[in-house]
Design a protein around this motif. Structure first.
Motif, PDB file in Angstrom:
ATOM      1  N   THR A  30       9.225 -30.096  -0.296  1.00  0.00           N
ATOM      2  CA  THR A  30       7.912 -30.678  -0.590  1.00  0.00           C
ATOM      3  C   THR A  30       6.783 -29.955   0.129  1.00  0.00           C
ATOM      4  O   THR A  30       5.617 -30.300  -0.037  1.00  0.00           O
ATOM      5  CB  THR A  30       7.885 -32.162  -0.181  1.00  0.00           C
ATOM      6  N   TYR A  36       8.160 -29.430  -6.293  1.00  0.00           N
ATOM      7  CA  TYR A  36       8.664 -30.802  -6.247  1.00  0.00           C
ATOM      8  C   TYR A  36       7.638 -31.764  -6.843  1.00  0.00           C
ATOM      9  O   TYR A  36       7.980 -32.655  -7.622  1.00  0.00           O
ATOM     10  CB  TYR A  36       8.996 -31.231  -4.819  1.00  0.00           C
ATOM     11  N   ARG A  37       6.379 -31.582  -6.493  1.00  0.00           N
ATOM     12  CA  ARG A  37       5.320 -32.463  -7.000  1.00  0.00           C
ATOM     13  C   ARG A  37       5.226 -32.364  -8.522  1.00  0.00           C
ATOM     14  O   ARG A  37       5.048 -33.369  -9.213  1.00  0.00           O
ATOM     15  CB  ARG A  37       3.986 -32.090  -6.358  1.00  0.00           C
ATOM     16  N   ARG A  40       8.230 -34.171  -9.923  1.00  0.00           N
ATOM     17  CA  ARG A  40       8.089 -35.612  -9.719  1.00  0.00           C
ATOM     18  C   ARG A  40       7.116 -36.217 -10.731  1.00  0.00           C
ATOM     19  O   ARG A  40       7.425 -37.223 -11.392  1.00  0.00           O
ATOM     20  CB  ARG A  40       7.584 -35.891  -8.299  1.00  0.00           C
ATOM     21  N   SER A  43       8.389 -36.043 -14.335  1.00  0.00           N
ATOM     22  CA  SER A  43       9.527 -36.962 -14.485  1.00  0.00           C
ATOM     23  C   SER A  43       9.056 -38.403 -14.572  1.00  0.00           C
ATOM     24  O   SER A  43       9.573 -39.205 -15.372  1.00  0.00           O
ATOM     25  CB  SER A  43      10.505 -36.797 -13.320  1.00  0.00           C
ATOM     26  N   GLU A  67      10.335 -41.491  -6.279  1.00  0.00           N
ATOM     27  CA  GLU A  67      10.882 -40.205  -5.822  1.00  0.00           C
ATOM     28  C   GLU A  67      11.991 -39.771  -6.765  1.00  0.00           C
ATOM     29  O   GLU A  67      12.633 -40.597  -7.413  1.00  0.00           O
ATOM     30  CB  GLU A  67      11.465 -40.333  -4.405  1.00  0.00           C
ATOM     31  N   ILE A  68      12.201 -38.463  -6.831  1.00  0.00           N
ATOM     32  CA  ILE A  68      13.305 -37.918  -7.615  1.00  0.00           C
ATOM     33  C   ILE A  68      13.973 -36.823  -6.807  1.00  0.00           C
ATOM     34  O   ILE A  68      13.296 -36.021  -6.151  1.00  0.00           O
ATOM     35  CB  ILE A  68      12.831 -37.389  -8.991  1.00  0.00           C
ATOM     36  N   ARG A  69      15.291 -36.823  -6.799  1.00  0.00           N
ATOM     37  CA  ARG A  69      16.044 -35.845  -6.021  1.00  0.00           C
ATOM     38  C   ARG A  69      17.146 -35.237  -6.878  1.00  0.00           C
ATOM     39  O   ARG A  69      17.740 -35.917  -7.715  1.00  0.00           O
ATOM     40  CB  ARG A  69      16.668 -36.500  -4.785  1.00  0.00           C
TER      41      ARG A  69
END
Length: 456
Positions: A30, A36-37, A40, A43, A67-69
């Protein structure tokens, strides 16, 4: 207000299933690059499928804790979502179509980052390089059909349209589907959902089981126009310019339904491309249509086009009011001409390589206050270049209306200032005012607060 949320782990269904360790690390980091942003936010928009919310800023604020991982496993990957919108699930299990959209987002985010932006093969500073990149993104998404006849109808129009206009778009989609044609839209609700919904019935009656309902979007707009439930192929392009080029490279004809500034932007884009001298001989069916309630909308746009771009631009489209069957017949006839032209000139059916797109239509436009103020809006330039700059005006208004970054800029710095030739500004002011008076600026029914100011 509190919104219901769910935590879950999901596996890919017919989508991207393998990632390298470096790709996973980049997505989970991040602190660098914003990848990542990007994953995210896109998504979250995919999980919001079916919502009528057209405010990207509000969506992100509603689900701040989302959040997404990416979970790396020996047999592939899984996605873990935390505090995801509960309406994306049925009895605790994610809806299959939304699952597919999530992995389509992951696929495109990774591919654009690693294979396009970070790849020296793609020179994104030149026109051919941009077109080549668009082709590779679409090919990687596996949405082009190289062995089939031309049959993809691009449908543009607003997500915030009246009920009768939505029903009309379904009627047109039904007639198009009966003729064996597929649908491509911007993937959201309203005029993007209606033609797809109608086409599903037309396809069912003709026993067509492999109809394509393609949604093409980009990170800046997807939060305001979440994928509708009918989309069975989703592609995330890097920006609005590549999204618009993708539409006209893979589409074989365009039907435009009523909308607002976003639809006006799309109209100016395609007209600007078609007005380029090298495209004069290329057939490309373009129809503006709607029920009687849309007549005023298209009359205002028609007047604006004639006053700013001239008679040559007006000749490139047909306006049809309250006649779905005629629309479908005209688009089918036009696509037959496209097929014969492509066959004669040995151009691909699945990607329009011959179409010349000036780099003014390809270069990403960042609608900052300074850039909006400095747009070249005068008649002393080629018509296709004037169309490019007029398109940017509407792109900026779209950003100020519904995009998170644009709305925050308006809150911080005030209105976008639009200035240029007095006659052009008068026509621009008249057109935008008509959109406000027709309630075509927002979905939520609230009184519209302009994000722009015409400087006369």
């Amino acid at each position: 207000m509190k919104y219901d949320v769910i935590d879950a782990r999901i596996s890919p269904v017919g989508r991207l299933a393998l990632l390298s360790k470096s790709e996973v690390a980049k997505l989970l980091d991040t602190s660098k690059g914003g990848l990542y942003r990007l994953l995210r936010n896109c998504s979250l928009a995919a999980l919001n499928s079916g919502s009528t919310l057209d405010d990207g800023k509000e969506l992100l604020e509603r689900y701040q804790s989302f959040e997404i991982r990416v979970i790396q496993q020996e047999r592939g990957i899984k996605l873990e979502v935390l505090n995801a919108p509960a309406h994306a699930f049925v009895d605790g299990k994610m809806i299959k179509g939304i699952n597919e959209h999530l992995f389509a987002v992951l696929r495109d985010v990774i591919f654009v980052s690693d294979e396009i932006i970070a790849n020296p093969i793609f020179d994104l500073e030149i026109s051919d390089g941009i077109t080549n990149a668009i082709f590779h993104i679409l090919r990687n998404a596996n949405i082009m059909q190289p062995k089939g006849d031309p049959k993809l109808v691009v449908c543009w129009g607003g997500h915030a349209i009246k009920r009768r206009e939505y029903d009309y778009s379904k009627e047109v989609g039904y007639q198009v589907g009966l003729r064996g044609l597929d649908i491509c839209t911007g993937c959201g609700p309203g005029a993007m959902k209606g033609p797809m919904k109608g086409a599903t019935i037309g396809h069912a009656k003709q026993r067509i089981n492999n109809g394509q309902y393609l949604g093409v979007t980009e990170p800046g707009i997807i939060a305001a126009e979440s994928p509708n439930p009918i989309v069975n192929d989703l592609v995330i392009m890097p920006d609005i310019e590549k999204r618009l080029e993708a539409f006209i490279r893979i589409g074989h004809g365009i039907i435009v339904f009523p909308g607002g500034v976003g639809t006006a932007e799309e109209i100016l884009y395609i007209l600007g491309v078609l007005l380029h001298p090298e495209n004069k001989h290329i057939p490309f069916p373009l129809i503006f249509t709607g029920p009687k309630s849309a007549k005023e909308y298209f009359e205002e746009i028609d007047r604006f086009i004639l006053a700013t771009l001239g008679e040559q631009a007006k000749k490139r489209y047909t306006i049809i009011i309250e006649d779905p069957q005629r629309v479908a017949k005209e688009i089918a006839r036009g696509i037959t001409q496209v097929r014969e032209f492509r066959k004669q000139h040995k151009d691909a059916y699945y990607f329009n390589w011959l179409l010349k797109i000036d780099d003014e239509f390809q270069r990403p436009f960042n609608p900052t206050h300074e850039n909006m103020r400095n747009l070249v809006l005068h008649a002393d330039q080629d018509k296709h270049l004037l169309a490019a700059n007029l398109r940017r005006v509407f792109s900026g208004v779209v950003a100020g209306n519904v995009k998170d970054e644009g709305m925050r800029a308006i809150e911080k710095y005030g209105h976008f200032e639009i200035q240029g030739d007095a006659k052009i500004m008068a026509h621009m002011d008249s057109l935008l005012t008509s959109f406000v008076e027709q309630n075509r600026m927002k979905l939520d029914g609230k009184k519209y607060k302009p994000c722009y100011k015409i400087v006369k």
